[in-house]
Design a protein around this motif. Structure first.
Motif, PDB file in Angstrom:
ATOM      1  N   VAL A   1      13.455  84.937   4.002  1.00 34.92           N
ATOM      2  CA  VAL A   1      12.694  83.904   4.690  1.00 34.92           C
ATOM      3  C   VAL A   1      13.676  82.778   5.006  1.00 34.92           C
ATOM      4  N   SER A   2      13.494  82.133   6.160  1.00 38.39           N
ATOM      5  CA  SER A   2      14.420  81.067   6.548  1.00 38.39           C
ATOM      6  C   SER A   2      14.185  79.812   5.718  1.00 38.39           C
TER       7      SER A   2
ATOM      8  N   ARG B   1      -4.632  75.824   5.948  1.00 41.88           N
ATOM      9  CA  ARG B   1      -3.560  75.370   6.830  1.00 41.88           C
ATOM     10  C   ARG B   1      -4.107  74.976   8.191  1.00 41.88           C
TER      11      ARG B   1
ATOM     12  N   ASP C   1       6.838  75.271   3.443  1.00 40.64           N
ATOM     13  CA  ASP C   1       5.515  75.871   3.620  1.00 40.64           C
ATOM     14  C   ASP C   1       5.281  76.980   2.604  1.00 40.64           C
ATOM     15  N   LEU C   2       6.283  77.826   2.387  1.00 43.31           N
ATOM     16  CA  LEU C   2       6.148  78.926   1.434  1.00 43.31           C
ATOM     17  C   LEU C   2       5.876  78.402   0.027  1.00 43.31           C
TER      18      LEU C   2
ATOM     19  N   TYR D   1       2.216  77.221  -0.055  1.00 41.98           N
ATOM     20  CA  TYR D   1       1.316  78.373  -0.119  1.00 41.98           C
ATOM     21  C   TYR D   1       1.373  79.025  -1.499  1.00 41.98           C
TER      22      TYR D   1
ATOM     23  N   GLU E   1      13.958  76.861   6.732  1.00 39.16           N
ATOM     24  CA  GLU E   1      13.003  75.969   7.394  1.00 39.16           C
ATOM     25  C   GLU E   1      11.564  76.240   6.956  1.00 39.16           C
ATOM     26  N   GLN E   2      11.285  77.472   6.537  1.00 36.80           N
ATOM     27  CA  GLN E   2       9.933  77.837   6.117  1.00 36.80           C
ATOM     28  C   GLN E   2       9.715  77.649   4.619  1.00 36.80           C
TER      29      GLN E   2
ATOM     30  N   ILE F   1       4.114  82.967   7.701  1.00 37.26           N
ATOM     31  CA  ILE F   1       5.568  82.863   7.623  1.00 37.26           C
ATOM     32  C   ILE F   1       6.166  84.054   8.373  1.00 37.26           C
TER      33      ILE F   1
END
Length: 97
Positions: free
Chosen positions: A42-43, A71, A49-50, A53, A45-46, A31
């Motif tokens: 953190v954006s 990943r 994923d965050l 994770y 858009e991420q 990230i």
């Protein structure tokens, strides 16, 4: 259009994890962290994923190196599935001749 940023401190508080976990994800390149006026973000858009994770880490006990491996393997599987679909389409084209 400006990207929405989520404060890492708030994210970690809600998900009951330590902020050094998010820092280690950034160190692994999983990230990207944005620092604004001394605060880490953190954006949006991420965020998906965050959260993925975080589940792997929190629920399954996978460390950041393991998360990077998982990943990478999932990305390779997706790529191979797309390639298989493309090859099947080409095969059907030639079978139709």
């Amino acid at each position: 259009m400006q990207a929405t940023l989520i404060a890492i401190q708030q994210y970690c508080s809600v998900h009951e994890i330590e902020s050094n976990f998010v820092d280690s994800l950034a160190d692994e390149g999983l990230i990207a962290i944005t620092v604004v006026e001394g605060n880490s973000f953190v954006s949006e858009e991420q965020l998906q994923d965050l959260e993925l994770y975080t589940r792997w880490y929190h629920e399954m006990g996978v460390n950041t190196a393991g998360i990077d491996v998982i990943r990478h393997l999932l990305d390779r599987i997706r790529h191979m599935q797309m390639e298989i679909s493309h090859l099947r389409a080409r095969l059907h084209l030639y079978e139709g001749l």
